[in-house]
Motif scaffolding. Structure first.
Motif, PDB file in Angstrom:
ATOM      1  N   GLU A 298      12.577  -4.592   4.595  1.00 10.54           N
ATOM      2  CA  GLU A 298      13.160  -5.244   3.424  1.00 10.54           C
ATOM      3  C   GLU A 298      12.186  -5.250   2.247  1.00 10.54           C
ATOM      4  O   GLU A 298      12.567  -4.972   1.109  1.00 10.54           O
ATOM      5  CB  GLU A 298      13.582  -6.667   3.770  1.00 10.54           C
ATOM      6  CG  GLU A 298      14.366  -7.327   2.666  1.00 10.54           C
ATOM      7  CD  GLU A 298      15.017  -8.617   3.105  1.00 10.54           C
ATOM      8  OE1 GLU A 298      15.760  -9.171   2.274  1.00 10.54           O
ATOM      9  OE2 GLU A 298      14.822  -9.065   4.246  1.00 10.54           O
ATOM     10  N   GLU A 299      10.922  -5.511   2.519  1.00  8.68           N
ATOM     11  CA  GLU A 299       9.904  -5.495   1.460  1.00  8.68           C
ATOM     12  C   GLU A 299       9.755  -4.096   0.862  1.00  8.68           C
ATOM     13  O   GLU A 299       9.678  -3.937  -0.362  1.00  8.68           O
ATOM     14  CB  GLU A 299       8.564  -5.974   2.026  1.00  8.68           C
ATOM     15  CG  GLU A 299       7.492  -6.146   0.981  1.00  8.68           C
ATOM     16  CD  GLU A 299       6.199  -6.676   1.574  1.00  8.68           C
ATOM     17  OE1 GLU A 299       5.159  -6.446   0.927  1.00  8.68           O
ATOM     18  OE2 GLU A 299       6.205  -7.302   2.650  1.00  8.68           O
ATOM     19  N   LEU A 300       9.722  -3.090   1.728  1.00 11.31           N
ATOM     20  CA  LEU A 300       9.621  -1.709   1.259  1.00 11.31           C
ATOM     21  C   LEU A 300      10.829  -1.339   0.400  1.00 11.31           C
ATOM     22  O   LEU A 300      10.685  -0.808  -0.705  1.00 11.31           O
ATOM     23  CB  LEU A 300       9.514  -0.753   2.443  1.00 11.31           C
ATOM     24  CG  LEU A 300       9.552   0.740   2.125  1.00 11.31           C
ATOM     25  CD1 LEU A 300       8.359   1.150   1.275  1.00 11.31           C
ATOM     26  CD2 LEU A 300       9.633   1.562   3.406  1.00 11.31           C
TER      27      LEU A 300
ATOM     28  N   GLU B 157       0.834  -1.192   0.000  1.00  5.91           N
ATOM     29  CA  GLU B 157       0.000   0.000   0.000  1.00  5.91           C
ATOM     30  C   GLU B 157       0.881   1.259   0.000  1.00  5.91           C
ATOM     31  O   GLU B 157       0.625   2.194  -0.744  1.00  5.91           O
ATOM     32  CB  GLU B 157      -0.911  -0.028   1.233  1.00  5.91           C
ATOM     33  CG  GLU B 157      -1.945   1.059   1.235  1.00  5.91           C
ATOM     34  CD  GLU B 157      -2.893   0.921   2.423  1.00  5.91           C
ATOM     35  OE1 GLU B 157      -3.022   1.912   3.149  1.00  5.91           O
ATOM     36  OE2 GLU B 157      -3.456  -0.171   2.613  1.00  5.91           O
ATOM     37  N   LEU B 158       1.910   1.267   0.835  1.00 12.83           N
ATOM     38  CA  LEU B 158       2.820   2.415   0.896  1.00 12.83           C
ATOM     39  C   LEU B 158       3.556   2.597  -0.430  1.00 12.83           C
ATOM     40  O   LEU B 158       3.685   3.713  -0.924  1.00 12.83           O
ATOM     41  CB  LEU B 158       3.812   2.262   2.041  1.00 12.83           C
ATOM     42  CG  LEU B 158       4.861   3.364   2.186  1.00 12.83           C
ATOM     43  CD1 LEU B 158       4.202   4.729   2.394  1.00 12.83           C
ATOM     44  CD2 LEU B 158       5.812   3.039   3.320  1.00 12.83           C
ATOM     45  N   LEU B 159       4.011   1.505  -1.014  1.00 11.23           N
ATOM     46  CA  LEU B 159       4.709   1.608  -2.300  1.00 11.23           C
ATOM     47  C   LEU B 159       3.812   2.207  -3.373  1.00 11.23           C
ATOM     48  O   LEU B 159       4.259   3.025  -4.170  1.00 11.23           O
ATOM     49  CB  LEU B 159       5.216   0.235  -2.743  1.00 11.23           C
ATOM     50  CG  LEU B 159       6.449  -0.256  -2.016  1.00 11.23           C
ATOM     51  CD1 LEU B 159       6.708  -1.727  -2.342  1.00 11.23           C
ATOM     52  CD2 LEU B 159       7.655   0.593  -2.342  1.00 11.23           C
ATOM     53  N   THR B 160       2.553   1.823  -3.385  1.00 13.23           N
ATOM     54  CA  THR B 160       1.600   2.392  -4.342  1.00 13.23           C
ATOM     55  C   THR B 160       1.455   3.886  -4.115  1.00 13.23           C
ATOM     56  O   THR B 160       1.446   4.678  -5.061  1.00 13.23           O
ATOM     57  CB  THR B 160       0.221   1.690  -4.210  1.00 13.23           C
ATOM     58  OG1 THR B 160       0.409   0.304  -4.470  1.00 13.23           O
ATOM     59  CG2 THR B 160      -0.782   2.271  -5.181  1.00 13.23           C
ATOM     60  N   GLU B 161       1.392   4.277  -2.845  1.00  8.56           N
ATOM     61  CA  GLU B 161       1.208   5.684  -2.505  1.00  8.56           C
ATOM     62  C   GLU B 161       2.413   6.544  -2.890  1.00  8.56           C
ATOM     63  O   GLU B 161       2.255   7.682  -3.314  1.00  8.56           O
ATOM     64  CB  GLU B 161       0.940   5.807  -1.002  1.00  8.56           C
ATOM     65  CG  GLU B 161       0.475   7.179  -0.596  1.00  8.56           C
ATOM     66  CD  GLU B 161       0.029   7.207   0.858  1.00  8.56           C
ATOM     67  OE1 GLU B 161       0.414   8.162   1.551  1.00  8.56           O
ATOM     68  OE2 GLU B 161      -0.689   6.286   1.282  1.00  8.56           O
ATOM     69  N   ILE B 162       3.618   6.016  -2.774  1.00  8.03           N
ATOM     70  CA  ILE B 162       4.814   6.835  -3.036  1.00  8.03           C
ATOM     71  C   ILE B 162       5.387   6.661  -4.438  1.00  8.03           C
ATOM     72  O   ILE B 162       6.328   7.355  -4.805  1.00  8.03           O
ATOM     73  CB  ILE B 162       5.925   6.565  -1.989  1.00  8.03           C
ATOM     74  CG1 ILE B 162       6.467   5.135  -2.107  1.00  8.03           C
ATOM     75  CG2 ILE B 162       5.433   6.881  -0.590  1.00  8.03           C
ATOM     76  CD1 ILE B 162       7.680   4.860  -1.241  1.00  8.03           C
ATOM     77  N   ARG B 163       4.832   5.759  -5.212  1.00 11.14           N
ATOM     78  CA  ARG B 163       5.386   5.461  -6.542  1.00 11.14           C
ATOM     79  C   ARG B 163       5.631   6.721  -7.378  1.00 11.14           C
ATOM     80  O   ARG B 163       6.685   6.895  -7.965  1.00 11.14           O
ATOM     81  CB  ARG B 163       4.445   4.509  -7.290  1.00 11.14           C
ATOM     82  CG  ARG B 163       4.932   4.065  -8.624  1.00 11.14           C
ATOM     83  CD  ARG B 163       5.805   2.841  -8.666  1.00 11.14           C
ATOM     84  NE  ARG B 163       5.364   1.752  -7.820  1.00 11.14           N
ATOM     85  CZ  ARG B 163       6.203   1.000  -7.100  1.00 11.14           C
ATOM     86  NH1 ARG B 163       7.484   1.226  -7.146  1.00 11.14           N
ATOM     87  NH2 ARG B 163       5.767   0.023  -6.355  1.00 11.14           N
TER      88      ARG B 163
END
Length: 159
Positions: free
Chosen positions: A31-33, A1-7
Protein backbone atom coordinates in the motif's frame (compact mmCIF):
# COMPACT_ATOMS: atom_id res chain seq x y z
CA UNK A 1 14.06 3.73 -0.85
CA UNK A 2 12.44 1.81 -3.73
CA UNK A 3 10.30 4.80 -4.69
CA UNK A 4 13.41 6.98 -4.87
CA UNK A 5 15.11 4.39 -7.06
CA UNK A 6 12.23 4.06 -9.55
CA UNK A 7 11.07 7.69 -9.63
CA UNK A 8 12.85 8.41 -12.95
CA UNK A 9 11.35 5.32 -14.57
CA UNK A 10 7.84 6.32 -13.54
CA UNK A 11 8.12 9.41 -15.72
CA UNK A 12 8.89 7.23 -18.75
CA UNK A 13 6.50 4.30 -18.36
CA UNK A 14 2.79 3.77 -18.88
CA UNK A 15 2.30 1.29 -16.08
CA UNK A 16 3.73 -0.66 -13.19
CA UNK A 17 3.25 -4.37 -12.65
CA UNK A 18 3.67 -5.87 -9.19
CA UNK A 19 4.28 -9.63 -9.13
CA UNK A 20 6.52 -12.27 -7.68
CA UNK A 21 6.21 -13.80 -4.30
CA UNK A 22 2.85 -12.74 -2.92
CA UNK A 23 2.41 -8.95 -2.84
CA UNK A 24 -0.55 -9.09 -0.46
CA UNK A 25 1.50 -10.93 2.18
CA UNK A 26 3.16 -7.54 2.63
CA UNK A 27 0.01 -5.47 2.25
CA UNK A 28 1.22 -2.50 4.34
CA UNK A 29 4.42 -2.17 2.30
CA UNK A 30 2.44 -2.74 -0.92
CA UNK A 31 0.00 0.00 0.00
CA UNK A 32 2.84 2.41 0.81
CA UNK A 33 4.58 1.61 -2.48
CA UNK A 34 1.41 2.02 -4.54
CA UNK A 35 0.48 5.27 -2.77
CA UNK A 36 3.90 6.61 -3.79
CA UNK A 37 3.47 5.38 -7.34
CA UNK A 38 -0.03 6.81 -7.59
CA UNK A 39 1.47 10.30 -7.64
CA UNK A 40 2.40 9.56 -11.26
CA UNK A 41 0.02 8.85 -14.10
CA UNK A 42 0.93 5.17 -14.43
CA UNK A 43 -1.52 2.31 -14.42
CA UNK A 44 -1.03 -0.34 -11.71
CA UNK A 45 -1.49 -4.07 -12.36
CA UNK A 46 -0.95 -6.49 -9.47
CA UNK A 47 -0.64 -10.27 -9.67
CA UNK A 48 -1.73 -12.40 -6.73
CA UNK A 49 -1.89 -16.12 -6.19
CA UNK A 50 -4.83 -15.55 -3.88
CA UNK A 51 -8.44 -15.59 -5.03
CA UNK A 52 -10.26 -12.30 -5.38
CA UNK A 53 -12.70 -13.53 -2.75
CA UNK A 54 -9.83 -13.75 -0.24
CA UNK A 55 -8.57 -10.25 -1.15
CA UNK A 56 -11.77 -8.30 -1.73
CA UNK A 57 -12.18 -7.09 1.85
CA UNK A 58 -8.65 -5.65 2.05
CA UNK A 59 -8.67 -1.85 2.14
CA UNK A 60 -6.05 -1.69 -0.63
CA UNK A 61 -8.41 -3.42 -3.09
CA UNK A 62 -11.05 -0.70 -2.77
CA UNK A 63 -8.58 2.17 -2.38
CA UNK A 64 -8.11 2.95 -6.07
CA UNK A 65 -4.40 2.13 -5.82
CA UNK A 66 -4.77 -1.06 -7.87
CA UNK A 67 -6.25 -0.56 -11.33
CA UNK A 68 -6.30 -4.21 -12.32
CA UNK A 69 -5.70 -7.46 -10.49
CA UNK A 70 -4.79 -10.88 -11.86
CA UNK A 71 -5.98 -13.25 -9.14
CA UNK A 72 -5.79 -16.96 -8.40
CA UNK A 73 -2.79 -19.27 -8.42
CA UNK A 74 -0.73 -20.16 -11.47
CA UNK A 75 -1.46 -23.80 -12.31
CA UNK A 76 1.00 -25.54 -14.59
CA UNK A 77 -1.57 -28.14 -15.63
CA UNK A 78 -4.00 -25.46 -16.89
CA UNK A 79 -3.85 -24.22 -20.45
CA UNK A 80 -2.31 -20.82 -21.22
CA UNK A 81 -4.43 -19.01 -23.76
CA UNK A 82 -5.56 -15.79 -22.03
CA UNK A 83 -3.76 -12.46 -22.28
CA UNK A 84 -1.66 -11.46 -19.26
CA UNK A 85 -2.13 -14.81 -17.53
CA UNK A 86 0.20 -17.73 -16.95
CA UNK A 87 -2.73 -20.15 -16.69
CA UNK A 88 -6.34 -19.89 -17.80
CA UNK A 89 -7.79 -20.26 -14.28
CA UNK A 90 -6.42 -16.83 -13.39
CA UNK A 91 -8.90 -13.95 -13.50
CA UNK A 92 -8.45 -10.37 -14.67
CA UNK A 93 -10.37 -8.03 -12.39
CA UNK A 94 -10.72 -4.38 -13.42
CA UNK A 95 -10.96 -2.33 -10.23
CA UNK A 96 -10.91 1.29 -11.43
CA UNK A 97 -12.11 3.30 -14.42
CA UNK A 98 -8.47 3.56 -15.52
CA UNK A 99 -8.13 -0.22 -15.20
CA UNK A 100 -11.22 -0.75 -17.35
CA UNK A 101 -9.94 1.71 -19.94
CA UNK A 102 -6.48 0.14 -20.22
CA UNK A 103 -7.08 -3.55 -19.57
CA UNK A 104 -10.63 -4.30 -20.77
CA UNK A 105 -9.37 -5.02 -24.29
CA UNK A 106 -6.97 -7.61 -22.82
CA UNK A 107 -9.66 -9.79 -21.28
CA UNK A 108 -9.42 -12.19 -24.21
CA UNK A 109 -7.25 -14.93 -25.67
CA UNK A 110 -3.67 -13.86 -26.32
CA UNK A 111 -2.56 -13.44 -29.92
CA UNK A 112 0.59 -15.21 -31.14
CA UNK A 113 2.09 -11.83 -32.05
CA UNK A 114 1.76 -10.72 -28.42
CA UNK A 115 3.70 -13.65 -26.97
CA UNK A 116 7.07 -12.03 -26.41
CA UNK A 117 9.53 -11.33 -23.67
CA UNK A 118 11.47 -8.14 -23.09
CA UNK A 119 15.14 -8.73 -22.27
CA UNK A 120 17.10 -6.45 -19.95
CA UNK A 121 20.75 -6.51 -18.85
CA UNK A 122 21.84 -5.00 -15.55
CA UNK A 123 25.32 -3.59 -14.82
CA UNK A 124 26.41 -6.84 -13.13
CA UNK A 125 25.75 -8.79 -16.33
CA UNK A 126 22.55 -10.45 -15.13
CA UNK A 127 19.84 -10.86 -17.74
CA UNK A 128 16.22 -10.15 -16.81
CA UNK A 129 13.10 -11.07 -18.75
CA UNK A 130 9.80 -9.24 -18.47
CA UNK A 131 6.62 -10.70 -19.81
CA UNK A 132 4.76 -13.96 -19.62
CA UNK A 133 6.69 -16.72 -21.37
CA UNK A 134 4.88 -19.45 -23.22
CA UNK A 135 5.23 -22.93 -21.84
CA UNK A 136 8.68 -24.23 -22.66
CA UNK A 137 10.16 -20.88 -23.80
CA UNK A 138 12.84 -20.84 -21.11
CA UNK A 139 13.70 -24.49 -21.69
CA UNK A 140 14.14 -23.71 -25.39
CA UNK A 141 16.34 -20.74 -24.49
CA UNK A 142 18.56 -22.97 -22.35
CA UNK A 143 18.84 -25.48 -25.22
CA UNK A 144 19.76 -22.78 -27.76
CA UNK A 145 22.40 -21.33 -25.45
CA UNK A 146 23.78 -24.79 -24.61
CA UNK A 147 24.14 -25.63 -28.30
CA UNK A 148 26.40 -22.56 -28.60
CA UNK A 149 28.46 -23.42 -25.51
CA UNK A 150 26.64 -21.16 -23.03
CA UNK A 151 24.42 -21.91 -20.06
CA UNK A 152 21.44 -20.31 -18.41
CA UNK A 153 19.86 -20.85 -15.03
CA UNK A 154 16.13 -20.21 -14.91
CA UNK A 155 13.43 -20.61 -12.31
CA UNK A 156 10.96 -22.20 -14.69
CA UNK A 157 10.04 -25.42 -12.88
CA UNK A 158 9.86 -28.55 -14.96
CA UNK A 159 9.99 -26.79 -18.30
Amino acid sequence: ELLTEIRGWLEECDGVTISGGEPFDQSDALEELLAGIRGSAVTVLVYSGYSFERLQDLAIIGSGLVDALISDPFLLEESQTKALRGSDNQRLLLLTAKGREVFNALDRPVLDSEQRLDVMFDPSGAVWFAGIPRRGDLRRLREILASDGHWAKTTEAGQ
